[in-house]
Motif scaffolding. Structure first.
Motif, PDB file in Angstrom:
ATOM      1  N   TRP A 379       0.826  -1.214   0.000  1.00 27.00           N
ATOM      2  CA  TRP A 379       0.000   0.000   0.000  1.00 27.00           C
ATOM      3  C   TRP A 379       0.855   1.257   0.000  1.00 27.00           C
ATOM      4  O   TRP A 379       0.476   2.276  -0.587  1.00 27.00           O
ATOM      5  CB  TRP A 379      -0.941  -0.009   1.196  1.00 27.00           C
ATOM      6  N   ARG A 380       2.006   1.207   0.639  1.00 27.01           N
ATOM      7  CA  ARG A 380       2.919   2.359   0.543  1.00 27.01           C
ATOM      8  C   ARG A 380       3.380   2.545  -0.903  1.00 27.01           C
ATOM      9  O   ARG A 380       3.486   3.683  -1.399  1.00 27.01           O
ATOM     10  CB  ARG A 380       4.121   2.163   1.465  1.00 27.01           C
ATOM     11  N   GLY A 381       3.631   1.425  -1.576  1.00 31.49           N
ATOM     12  CA  GLY A 381       4.002   1.504  -2.983  1.00 31.49           C
ATOM     13  C   GLY A 381       2.877   2.057  -3.841  1.00 31.49           C
ATOM     14  O   GLY A 381       3.109   2.848  -4.769  1.00 31.49           O
ATOM     15  N   ILE A 382       1.636   1.684  -3.530  1.00 32.11           N
ATOM     16  CA  ILE A 382       0.475   2.197  -4.253  1.00 32.11           C
ATOM     17  C   ILE A 382       0.388   3.721  -4.129  1.00 32.11           C
ATOM     18  O   ILE A 382       0.121   4.439  -5.101  1.00 32.11           O
ATOM     19  CB  ILE A 382      -0.822   1.541  -3.732  1.00 32.11           C
ATOM     20  N   ARG A 383       0.592   4.214  -2.905  1.00 31.09           N
ATOM     21  CA  ARG A 383       0.507   5.664  -2.698  1.00 31.09           C
ATOM     22  C   ARG A 383       1.648   6.391  -3.406  1.00 31.09           C
ATOM     23  O   ARG A 383       1.461   7.499  -3.928  1.00 31.09           O
ATOM     24  CB  ARG A 383       0.486   5.975  -1.199  1.00 31.09           C
ATOM     25  N   GLN A 384       2.829   5.772  -3.451  1.00 28.55           N
ATOM     26  CA  GLN A 384       3.925   6.393  -4.194  1.00 28.55           C
ATOM     27  C   GLN A 384       3.636   6.349  -5.690  1.00 28.55           C
ATOM     28  O   GLN A 384       3.980   7.282  -6.424  1.00 28.55           O
ATOM     29  CB  GLN A 384       5.243   5.692  -3.882  1.00 28.55           C
ATOM     30  N   ARG A 385       2.997   5.284  -6.138  1.00 36.77           N
ATOM     31  CA  ARG A 385       2.594   5.217  -7.553  1.00 36.77           C
ATOM     32  C   ARG A 385       1.659   6.380  -7.887  1.00 36.77           C
ATOM     33  O   ARG A 385       1.764   6.986  -8.960  1.00 36.77           O
ATOM     34  CB  ARG A 385       1.898   3.886  -7.828  1.00 36.77           C
ATOM     35  N   LYS A 386       0.751   6.698  -6.973  1.00 38.71           N
ATOM     36  CA  LYS A 386      -0.165   7.828  -7.171  1.00 38.71           C
ATOM     37  C   LYS A 386       0.614   9.132  -7.318  1.00 38.71           C
ATOM     38  O   LYS A 386       0.300   9.972  -8.182  1.00 38.71           O
ATOM     39  CB  LYS A 386      -1.144   7.916  -6.005  1.00 38.71           C
ATOM     40  N   VAL A 387       1.634   9.319  -6.481  1.00 37.67           N
ATOM     41  CA  VAL A 387       2.464  10.530  -6.561  1.00 37.67           C
ATOM     42  C   VAL A 387       3.143  10.620  -7.920  1.00 37.67           C
ATOM     43  O   VAL A 387       3.133  11.674  -8.579  1.00 37.67           O
ATOM     44  CB  VAL A 387       3.518  10.536  -5.428  1.00 37.67           C
ATOM     45  N   HIS A 388       3.735   9.508  -8.376  1.00 38.36           N
ATOM     46  CA  HIS A 388       4.397   9.500  -9.681  1.00 38.36           C
ATOM     47  C   HIS A 388       3.398   9.705 -10.814  1.00 38.36           C
ATOM     48  O   HIS A 388       3.685  10.413 -11.790  1.00 38.36           O
ATOM     49  CB  HIS A 388       5.141   8.175  -9.873  1.00 38.36           C
ATOM     50  N   LEU A 389       2.231   9.108 -10.675  1.00 38.30           N
ATOM     51  CA  LEU A 389       1.200   9.233 -11.699  1.00 38.30           C
ATOM     52  C   LEU A 389       0.735  10.680 -11.818  1.00 38.30           C
ATOM     53  O   LEU A 389       0.606  11.224 -12.929  1.00 38.30           O
ATOM     54  CB  LEU A 389       0.033   8.314 -11.356  1.00 38.30           C
ATOM     55  N   GLU A 390       0.475  11.321 -10.693  1.00 41.35           N
ATOM     56  CA  GLU A 390       0.014  12.702 -10.715  1.00 41.35           C
ATOM     57  C   GLU A 390       1.084  13.625 -11.306  1.00 41.35           C
ATOM     58  O   GLU A 390       0.765  14.544 -12.077  1.00 41.35           O
ATOM     59  CB  GLU A 390      -0.358  13.148  -9.298  1.00 41.35           C
ATOM     60  N   ALA A 391       2.351  13.392 -10.954  1.00 43.13           N
ATOM     61  CA  ALA A 391       3.428  14.223 -11.491  1.00 43.13           C
ATOM     62  C   ALA A 391       3.530  14.084 -13.008  1.00 43.13           C
ATOM     63  O   ALA A 391       3.694  15.076 -13.732  1.00 43.13           O
ATOM     64  CB  ALA A 391       4.760  13.845 -10.833  1.00 43.13           C
ATOM     65  N   LEU A 392       3.418  12.850 -13.500  1.00 45.49           N
ATOM     66  CA  LEU A 392       3.512  12.621 -14.942  1.00 45.49           C
ATOM     67  C   LEU A 392       2.289  13.180 -15.667  1.00 45.49           C
ATOM     68  O   LEU A 392       2.395  13.692 -16.790  1.00 45.49           O
ATOM     69  CB  LEU A 392       3.665  11.122 -15.207  1.00 45.49           C
ATOM     70  N   LEU A 393       1.128  13.088 -15.027  1.00 44.71           N
ATOM     71  CA  LEU A 393      -0.088  13.682 -15.597  1.00 44.71           C
ATOM     72  C   LEU A 393       0.073  15.185 -15.762  1.00 44.71           C
ATOM     73  O   LEU A 393      -0.214  15.745 -16.846  1.00 44.71           O
ATOM     74  CB  LEU A 393      -1.278  13.392 -14.687  1.00 44.71           C
ATOM     75  N   LYS A 394       0.504  15.863 -14.702  1.00 43.22           N
ATOM     76  CA  LYS A 394       0.686  17.314 -14.765  1.00 43.22           C
ATOM     77  C   LYS A 394       1.690  17.697 -15.850  1.00 43.22           C
ATOM     78  O   LYS A 394       1.466  18.628 -16.631  1.00 43.22           O
ATOM     79  CB  LYS A 394       1.170  17.834 -13.405  1.00 43.22           C
ATOM     80  N   GLN A 395       2.789  16.969 -15.888  1.00 46.23           N
ATOM     81  CA  GLN A 395       3.842  17.255 -16.866  1.00 46.23           C
ATOM     82  C   GLN A 395       3.330  17.104 -18.290  1.00 46.23           C
ATOM     83  O   GLN A 395       3.594  17.950 -19.157  1.00 46.23           O
ATOM     84  CB  GLN A 395       5.017  16.310 -16.616  1.00 46.23           C
ATOM     85  N   THR A 396       2.567  16.047 -18.542  1.00 41.87           N
ATOM     86  CA  THR A 396       2.086  15.785 -19.904  1.00 41.87           C
ATOM     87  C   THR A 396       0.986  16.764 -20.301  1.00 41.87           C
ATOM     88  O   THR A 396       0.940  17.226 -21.452  1.00 41.87           O
ATOM     89  CB  THR A 396       1.589  14.338 -20.019  1.00 41.87           C
ATOM     90  N   ILE A 397       0.097  17.083 -19.372  1.00 41.72           N
ATOM     91  CA  ILE A 397      -0.945  18.077 -19.646  1.00 41.72           C
ATOM     92  C   ILE A 397      -0.305  19.419 -20.004  1.00 41.72           C
ATOM     93  O   ILE A 397      -0.694  20.081 -20.977  1.00 41.72           O
ATOM     94  CB  ILE A 397      -1.882  18.225 -18.435  1.00 41.72           C
ATOM     95  N   LEU A 398       0.695  19.833 -19.215  1.00 42.70           N
ATOM     96  CA  LEU A 398       1.386  21.096 -19.479  1.00 42.70           C
ATOM     97  C   LEU A 398       2.060  21.078 -20.841  1.00 42.70           C
ATOM     98  O   LEU A 398       2.015  22.065 -21.591  1.00 42.70           O
ATOM     99  CB  LEU A 398       2.410  21.358 -18.377  1.00 42.70           C
ATOM    100  N   GLN A 399       2.671  19.945 -21.172  1.00 41.05           N
ATOM    101  CA  GLN A 399       3.354  19.838 -22.464  1.00 41.05           C
ATOM    102  C   GLN A 399       2.369  19.980 -23.618  1.00 41.05           C
ATOM    103  O   GLN A 399       2.642  20.684 -24.601  1.00 41.05           O
ATOM    104  CB  GLN A 399       4.079  18.493 -22.548  1.00 41.05           C
ATOM    105  N   LEU A 400       1.213  19.352 -23.516  1.00 42.46           N
ATOM    106  CA  LEU A 400       0.194  19.475 -24.561  1.00 42.46           C
ATOM    107  C   LEU A 400      -0.315  20.911 -24.655  1.00 42.46           C
ATOM    108  O   LEU A 400      -0.513  21.440 -25.760  1.00 42.46           O
ATOM    109  CB  LEU A 400      -0.964  18.520 -24.270  1.00 42.46           C
TER     110      LEU A 400
END
Length: 584
Positions: A379-400
């Motif tokens: 579950w700690r890994g799941i929450r870290q996955r969420k952090v990485h997912l949100e960061a990549l989402l923001k980065q890709t949205i900004l790039q578009l």
């Protein structure tokens, strides 16, 4: 003699790292080739500078870094946030070399020693680079601490008092028979003798994971093992070699050698073997195994099959019965454990509960059980996955948005959609549209409630859908230019399901558009999950088949996407990757 150049690069978190560069002096082959060297623990690139000439490979460009906290690199001496930071530093170093000096993965070979060899092996495991060769000299998979129960004692002290430092016990005379080199070690002002206990304990954990799962490493690999090593143990080195997933592998035990294999008095025996292996690997055609059918044949398939069998013996069945009974008892008081049994420990409802990370129960004891449950490594890994997912989402949205494109997002199996919704609420310029899909009515109901709660009904909508229907996905409207698949593929062993899903996304997306996908290449609690937890699928045992990162990336590539970047948590459990649709 080669001419050394001293350089720096900026790593993933802004840390400036130092490296040395020796340009090629005789490019007879007409091709650019590179060797990257990772130094021993406590040391720096100057300690391996002799290899630039002694390798006698004048047509190769050679690089050697100072790891974070060592030599002339920035960072607290002998420390890092965790060992995964060093692995990501290594990835950034290779990316820098590729971009700055115009190399591809296949133009690169790596030579690494001791702790540096663990960094290199973990990098090859986690980031699956398609490099030509990996030479590991006396990898420090298990450091000899000599004091009984030293690791357990250090863990206890670390938990009680936090991080602290210990000095290396290693004397120069235990490293090499080369008297001048031993003396230079003593006099070198850049040697970092202390190491943080946090980093030392993390080294053990990462090394255990890499040794156990070395089958995921498919890079041609040579091990050079010192025969009289007083610093690290040989058994894990041999286990690593036996588990390696490449057919092109060699193990050389060098009699009488101390730990500093590449700095020994008779090091030409080791260097000759390394040179020959590297030249041979460059002479051979690149041979990356095809893993797109690893759901039918391979070691992760066998691992999953073994978990379907009942435990054997007298003790194990009783042990797992006790664990199951204990969890059922705890579920009467712990809201999270109860939710897992009610909806499945792999359900969207459980995932949303884990994301919120707020222990809840019918009593103080129940809240304590819930806290322990939520702090499990998975579950700690799941929450870290969420952090990485949100960061990549923001980065890709900004790039578009910087490309003046409308942003249309689809998540094909969103669960409750919390990570998407919370990410959208954190950015100033909202996407044009967000489509969340899921097959489960409970997830749709709770996801729609979350959309209303967050005030996003004007741009976010939730609908029922099959994430494995190529036809449905190919007809998505509006056409997405950013697709997200998070936590779905990990739950299904059948690669044909993934082919249908990925092909549907490829059908609906145009060249240059983006896919974010997750993977679970490793989990330390697979047997516990299979024996004690239930799935959302009719309450059956939750048996997972891991996909190596190479297998997952090949399935994505087969569908028509090219991987761009990846993040991985510090335990190596979950990855989040970004890929781009290539020309149809």
């Amino acid at each position: 003699m080669r001419q050394e150049q001293q350089k720096t690069f900026i790593s993933h978190d802004g840390c400036q790292l130092f490296y040395r560069y020796w340009p090629a002096i005789d490019n007879n082959c007409g091709k650019d080739r590179a060797i990257v060297i990772f130094h021993r623990g406590h040391e720096h690139s100057g300690r391996v500078a002799h290899l630039a000439d002694e390798l006698e490979l004048p047509d190769y460009q050679i690089f050697a870094w100072d790891a974070r906290g060592n030599g002339q690199s920035a960072g607290e001496r002998g420390d890092a946030p965790n060992f995964a930071t060093l692995i990501k530093d290594a990835h950034c170093f290779i990316q820098h070399i590729k971009q700055e000096y115009h190399f591809c993965d296949q133009d690169i070979a790596v030579i690494a020693q001791s702790v540096g060899a663990v960094i290199a092996a973990a990098w090859a495991h986690d980031y699956v680079p398609n490099i030509r060769a990996l030479v590991l000299a006396s990898p420090a998979f298990s450091v000899k601490l000599y004091v009984p129960f030293a690791v357990s004692g250090l863990k206890l002290l670390y938990n009680l008092k936090g991080n602290f430092f210990v000095n290396s016990y290693v004397k120069p005379k235990l490293l090499t028979h080369d008297a001048s080199r031993a003396q230079s070690f003593t006099q070198d002002p850049l040697i970092t003798r202390p190491i943080s206990v946090r980093l030392l304990l993390d080294l053990y954990a990462v090394a255990d994971r890499i040794v156990q799962d070395a089958n995921a490493i498919t890079v041609p690999t040579q091990l050079l093992v010192s025969g009289s090593d007083y610093v690290v143990r040989r058994k894990p080195q041999q286990q690593f070699y036996e588990n390696l997933g490449t057919a092109q592998k060699e193990l050389h035990i060098l009699p009488g050698f101390y730990h500093d294999t590449l700095g020994e008095k008779d090091r030409h025996f080791a260097i000759d073997r390394a040179r020959r292996f590297i030249v041979g690997c460059f002479a051979n055609p690149i041979n990356v195994p095809c893993l797109v059918n690893a759901d039918l044949v391979g070691y992760t398939r066998q691992e999953a099959d073994n978990l379907t069998m009942p435990p054997v013996g007298l003790i194990k069945p009783l042990y797992w019965k006790f664990i199951q009974t204990s969890l059922r008892y705890a579920s009467k008081m712990s809201d999270g454990i109860k939710l897992g049994f009610d909806t499945g420990f792999d359900s969207g409802s459980t995932l949303d509960y884990v994301y919120q990370n707020q222990p809840s129960g019918s009593s103080k004891l129940g809240q304590f059980f819930d806290y322990i449950y939520l702090q499990s490594i998975g579950w700690r890994g799941i929450r870290q996955r969420k952090v990485h997912l949100e960061a990549l989402l923001k980065q890709t949205i900004l790039q578009l948005q910087q490309q003046n494109q409308s942003v249309n997002i689809v998540d094909i199996a969103a669960g409750h959609g919390r990570y998407i919704i919370e990410t959208i609420n954190q950015i100033a310029h909202k996407p044009n549209s967000v489509l969340l899909r899921d097959y489960c009515d409970i997830n749709i109901r709770d996801g729609q409630a979350l959309i209303q709660q967050q005030g996003l009904t004007d741009i976010v909508r939730f609908e029922k859908g099959d994430a494995f229907s190529r036809q449905e996905l190919a007809q998505l409207s509006p056409q997405p230019n950013l697709a997200v698949v998070s936590g779905l593929y990990e739950l299904f062993s059948d690669n044909q399901l993934l082919r249908e899903s990925l092909s549907g996304l490829a059908d609906v997306m145009s060249e240059g558009e983006y896919l974010i996908y997750t993977n679970q290449p490793w989990h330390p609690q697979l047997e516990f999950i299979a024996r004690a937890l239930t799935s959302h699928r009719d309450g059956q045992p939750w048996i997972m088949r891991r996909r190596t990162q190479l297998e997952m990336d090949q399935l994505v590539s087969e569908a028509g996407f090219q991987k761009i970047t990846m993040s991985v948590d510090q335990w190596g459990i979950f990855t989040v990757s970004l890929a781009q649709r290539i020309k149809k």
